[in-house]
Scaffold this motif. Sequence first.
Motif, PDB file in Angstrom:
ATOM      1  N   ASP A 199      59.725  67.402   1.143  1.00 44.79           N
ATOM      2  CA  ASP A 199      61.121  66.966   1.244  1.00 44.79           C
ATOM      3  C   ASP A 199      61.436  66.692   2.707  1.00 44.79           C
ATOM      4  OD1 ASP A 199      63.545  66.280   0.188  1.00 44.79           O
ATOM      5  OD2 ASP A 199      64.334  68.324   0.097  1.00 44.79           O
ATOM      6  N   VAL A 200      60.933  65.572   3.198  1.00 44.56           N
ATOM      7  CA  VAL A 200      61.041  65.243   4.620  1.00 44.56           C
ATOM      8  C   VAL A 200      61.341  63.756   4.773  1.00 44.56           C
ATOM      9  CG1 VAL A 200      58.525  64.932   4.713  1.00 44.56           C
ATOM     10  CG2 VAL A 200      59.804  65.268   6.837  1.00 44.56           C
ATOM     11  N   PHE A 201      62.149  63.419   5.773  1.00 48.35           N
ATOM     12  CA  PHE A 201      62.439  62.027   6.086  1.00 48.35           C
ATOM     13  C   PHE A 201      61.325  61.465   6.964  1.00 48.35           C
ATOM     14  CE2 PHE A 201      67.064  63.121   5.379  1.00 48.35           C
ATOM     15  CZ  PHE A 201      67.180  62.333   4.237  1.00 48.35           C
ATOM     16  N   LEU A 202      60.743  60.350   6.541  1.00 47.91           N
ATOM     17  CA  LEU A 202      59.710  59.662   7.301  1.00 47.91           C
ATOM     18  C   LEU A 202      60.198  58.268   7.652  1.00 47.91           C
ATOM     19  CD1 LEU A 202      56.581  60.630   5.151  1.00 47.91           C
ATOM     20  CD2 LEU A 202      57.409  61.759   7.219  1.00 47.91           C
ATOM     21  N   VAL A 203      59.691  57.730   8.745  1.00 47.28           N
ATOM     22  CA  VAL A 203      60.039  56.377   9.175  1.00 47.28           C
ATOM     23  C   VAL A 203      58.933  55.433   8.711  1.00 47.28           C
ATOM     24  CG1 VAL A 203      60.577  54.881  11.126  1.00 47.28           C
ATOM     25  CG2 VAL A 203      61.267  57.292  11.178  1.00 47.28           C
ATOM     26  N   TRP A 204      59.345  54.353   8.060  1.00 38.90           N
ATOM     27  CA  TRP A 204      58.411  53.364   7.534  1.00 38.90           C
ATOM     28  C   TRP A 204      58.738  52.011   8.140  1.00 38.90           C
ATOM     29  CZ3 TRP A 204      55.094  55.609   3.822  1.00 38.90           C
ATOM     30  CH2 TRP A 204      55.529  56.849   3.321  1.00 38.90           C
ATOM     31  N   CYS A 235      57.991  47.880   7.154  1.00 39.59           N
ATOM     32  CA  CYS A 235      57.381  46.946   6.208  1.00 39.59           C
ATOM     33  C   CYS A 235      56.681  45.814   6.959  1.00 39.59           C
ATOM     34  CB  CYS A 235      58.440  46.403   5.251  1.00 39.59           C
ATOM     35  SG  CYS A 235      59.567  45.207   5.999  1.00 39.59           S
ATOM     36  N   ASP A 236      56.051  44.927   6.197  1.00 37.80           N
ATOM     37  CA  ASP A 236      55.304  43.820   6.803  1.00 37.80           C
ATOM     38  C   ASP A 236      56.219  42.857   7.557  1.00 37.80           C
ATOM     39  OD1 ASP A 236      53.076  44.935   5.672  1.00 37.80           O
ATOM     40  OD2 ASP A 236      53.054  43.608   3.922  1.00 37.80           O
ATOM     41  N   SER A 237      57.507  42.835   7.192  1.00 34.13           N
ATOM     42  CA  SER A 237      58.451  41.952   7.870  1.00 34.13           C
ATOM     43  C   SER A 237      59.051  42.579   9.129  1.00 34.13           C
ATOM     44  CB  SER A 237      59.585  41.573   6.903  1.00 34.13           C
ATOM     45  OG  SER A 237      59.066  40.885   5.780  1.00 34.13           O
ATOM     46  N   GLY A 238      58.694  43.818   9.427  1.00 33.06           N
ATOM     47  CA  GLY A 238      59.199  44.475  10.622  1.00 33.06           C
ATOM     48  C   GLY A 238      60.444  45.312  10.413  1.00 33.06           C
ATOM     49  N   HIS A 239      60.910  45.454   9.177  1.00 36.85           N
ATOM     50  CA  HIS A 239      62.081  46.295   8.907  1.00 36.85           C
ATOM     51  C   HIS A 239      61.686  47.765   8.966  1.00 36.85           C
ATOM     52  CE1 HIS A 239      63.436  42.631   6.390  1.00 36.85           C
ATOM     53  NE2 HIS A 239      63.914  42.536   7.616  1.00 36.85           N
ATOM     54  N   ARG A 240      62.436  48.532   9.716  1.00 37.54           N
ATOM     55  CA  ARG A 240      62.213  49.975   9.767  1.00 37.54           C
ATOM     56  C   ARG A 240      63.293  50.682   8.962  1.00 37.54           C
ATOM     57  NH1 ARG A 240      60.362  51.466  16.020  1.00 37.54           N
ATOM     58  NH2 ARG A 240      58.528  50.082  16.057  1.00 37.54           N
ATOM     59  N   PHE A 241      62.882  51.646   8.183  1.00 36.89           N
ATOM     60  CA  PHE A 241      63.829  52.383   7.362  1.00 36.89           C
ATOM     61  C   PHE A 241      63.305  53.800   7.170  1.00 36.89           C
ATOM     62  CE2 PHE A 241      60.781  50.162   4.760  1.00 36.89           C
ATOM     63  CZ  PHE A 241      60.394  51.077   3.795  1.00 36.89           C
ATOM     64  N   VAL A 242      64.197  54.685   6.757  1.00 40.34           N
ATOM     65  CA  VAL A 242      63.879  56.095   6.568  1.00 40.34           C
ATOM     66  C   VAL A 242      63.899  56.404   5.077  1.00 40.34           C
ATOM     67  CG1 VAL A 242      64.614  58.462   7.037  1.00 40.34           C
ATOM     68  CG2 VAL A 242      64.831  56.704   8.815  1.00 40.34           C
ATOM     69  N   ALA A 243      62.872  57.092   4.608  1.00 40.27           N
ATOM     70  CA  ALA A 243      62.787  57.462   3.199  1.00 40.27           C
ATOM     71  C   ALA A 243      61.850  58.646   3.052  1.00 40.27           C
ATOM     72  CB  ALA A 243      62.301  56.294   2.343  1.00 40.27           C
ATOM     73  N   THR A 244      62.065  59.432   2.025  1.00 42.72           N
ATOM     74  CA  THR A 244      61.180  60.559   1.729  1.00 42.72           C
ATOM     75  C   THR A 244      59.928  60.052   1.018  1.00 42.72           C
ATOM     76  OG1 THR A 244      62.182  60.996  -0.420  1.00 42.72           O
ATOM     77  CG2 THR A 244      63.192  62.056   1.500  1.00 42.72           C
ATOM     78  N   PRO A 245      58.858  60.845   0.995  1.00 42.29           N
ATOM     79  CA  PRO A 245      57.662  60.422   0.243  1.00 42.29           C
ATOM     80  C   PRO A 245      57.957  60.128  -1.221  1.00 42.29           C
ATOM     81  CG  PRO A 245      57.127  62.263   1.687  1.00 42.29           C
ATOM     82  CD  PRO A 245      58.621  62.084   1.753  1.00 42.29           C
ATOM     83  N   GLU A 246      58.813  60.941  -1.852  1.00 38.84           N
ATOM     84  CA  GLU A 246      59.140  60.715  -3.256  1.00 38.84           C
ATOM     85  C   GLU A 246      59.871  59.391  -3.444  1.00 38.84           C
ATOM     86  OE1 GLU A 246      59.299  61.104  -7.259  1.00 38.84           O
ATOM     87  OE2 GLU A 246      58.137  62.291  -5.818  1.00 38.84           O
ATOM     88  N   GLU A 247      60.796  59.063  -2.536  1.00 33.63           N
ATOM     89  CA  GLU A 247      61.517  57.800  -2.637  1.00 33.63           C
ATOM     90  C   GLU A 247      60.569  56.621  -2.513  1.00 33.63           C
ATOM     91  OE1 GLU A 247      65.910  59.034  -0.845  1.00 33.63           O
ATOM     92  OE2 GLU A 247      64.339  58.311   0.495  1.00 33.63           O
ATOM     93  N   GLN A 248      59.607  56.695  -1.620  1.00 32.02           N
ATOM     94  CA  GLN A 248      58.683  55.583  -1.442  1.00 32.02           C
ATOM     95  C   GLN A 248      57.723  55.435  -2.617  1.00 32.02           C
ATOM     96  OE1 GLN A 248      60.091  53.505   0.562  1.00 32.02           O
ATOM     97  NE2 GLN A 248      58.146  52.979   1.530  1.00 32.02           N
ATOM     98  N   ARG A 249      57.251  56.551  -3.152  1.00 38.73           N
ATOM     99  CA  ARG A 249      56.316  56.465  -4.266  1.00 38.73           C
ATOM    100  C   ARG A 249      56.982  55.950  -5.535  1.00 38.73           C
ATOM    101  NH1 ARG A 249      54.033  61.014  -6.083  1.00 38.73           N
ATOM    102  NH2 ARG A 249      55.584  62.396  -5.158  1.00 38.73           N
ATOM    103  N   SER A 250      58.296  56.104  -5.640  1.00 40.59           N
ATOM    104  CA  SER A 250      59.017  55.596  -6.811  1.00 40.59           C
ATOM    105  C   SER A 250      59.675  54.247  -6.532  1.00 40.59           C
ATOM    106  CB  SER A 250      60.090  56.599  -7.243  1.00 40.59           C
ATOM    107  OG  SER A 250      61.034  56.808  -6.210  1.00 40.59           O
ATOM    108  N   ARG A 251      59.363  53.633  -5.411  1.00 42.54           N
ATOM    109  CA  ARG A 251      60.024  52.406  -4.983  1.00 42.54           C
ATOM    110  C   ARG A 251      59.789  51.194  -5.880  1.00 42.54           C
ATOM    111  NH1 ARG A 251      63.982  52.393  -1.357  1.00 42.54           N
ATOM    112  NH2 ARG A 251      62.772  53.533   0.173  1.00 42.54           N
ATOM    113  N   PRO A 252      58.589  50.965  -6.480  1.00 40.83           N
ATOM    114  CA  PRO A 252      58.379  49.693  -7.198  1.00 40.83           C
ATOM    115  C   PRO A 252      59.406  49.409  -8.274  1.00 40.83           C
ATOM    116  CG  PRO A 252      56.310  50.815  -6.868  1.00 40.83           C
ATOM    117  CD  PRO A 252      57.374  51.762  -6.419  1.00 40.83           C
ATOM    118  N   GLY A 253      59.812  50.422  -9.057  1.00 35.61           N
ATOM    119  CA  GLY A 253      60.817  50.204 -10.099  1.00 35.61           C
ATOM    120  C   GLY A 253      60.328  49.212 -11.150  1.00 35.61           C
ATOM    121  N   GLY A 254      61.230  48.330 -11.586  1.00 29.49           N
ATOM    122  CA  GLY A 254      60.892  47.406 -12.653  1.00 29.49           C
ATOM    123  C   GLY A 254      60.551  46.006 -12.189  1.00 29.49           C
TER     124      GLY A 254
END
Length: 355
Positions: A59-64, A66-85
């Motif tokens: 349960d930790v905030f990490l900085v990510w 993306c390939d376009s250069g956008h930086r954002f903060v999200a937890t590991p769980e949020e990122q692993r569930s990111r694809p959605g539908g």
Amino acid sequence: MPESVEQWWARRQWSKGVAVPYPIGSYRTDWERYPVLIRQYHPDLNHGITLTQVPPAADVFLVWECDSGHRFVATPEEQRSRPGGTRRRSAWCPQCAEAAAPRPVRMPEPDAGVHSCGHARDLRRIENDPHDDRCYLCRRLDRESLTREQLVTMAAPGSRVAVSADNGTATKHSWQCDAGHPSYQASIERILGGKRCPICRHARGGADAVAVGDAFVSRWAPVPASAAEPELKRRLAERLDLDLGMNAVRVAKPFHSHLEVWPDILLRELKVAIEYDTTGRHGLEHVGPREASDRRKDRLLRSAGWEVVRVRCGKLQPIGPYDVSAGAVNDGLVDRILSRLGEIRGDLFVAAYLR
């Protein structure tokens, strides 16, 4: 509550009493199935901590980034569930996802408000009838011979059953049909006029004609997602004298608004389904929530008397007792699948179908 990566690392150092609570590579197996997240993670943005040192459930905030250069903060769980539908690559970045599918702006109705009966006004759907001053929904209810009480009886247990909203806005509810199929978040208009239950509507297209556990040809089945699946099917057909023409299995419970599932390859005589799984072009397939969907699909097949063999490619880990790992479709992979079939149904039984 999530904390910054510096605070989280310092707390773990204190609780474990060591300078490096998680050595590099501790969680490599858990993260290697997410190649996009490996590319988005940069240790220099996260206190020098590598991704393989972060537990996926931390349960930790990490900085990510993306390939376009956008930086954002999200937890590991949020990122692993990111694809959605969605299957767009932009799904891995919240900023890219919002730019790819902006939220529609809904203009207010010119005569917004509530009819005397309590239903929300919608001038675009009011029919001109000089002899009937009731609102559109009231006329629909009368035509379909559905009263408010009948609608309430269709509501799923524990759902909101009010027909109209006090604030004049459209209200959605959870309903169930006579067969007990839930239809979540369906507006009143969508459950009228024979469109009440999408599961029943889809089942009438084929699943209702067969028993639970039977294989059949379904018009709802999607086309193969890659050339590897037809190639594996061709190689199996050369080795096994089986009918591989079926593409669906009738199941007892709904799966994504259908009473059928569509494995990549069906061995009807052996009652074994074969799935060919890869992460796809953008690393979106069979990871995160979609892995949970795969597990549910396998449970439905097993409850219907089938067994599942998943060919897990790349860094995808096995999720079933008979899954095999592979890098390409070749004769060696076919031999391993045949070996699995022998474990499931017996070598002598499988040998009877060998060409």
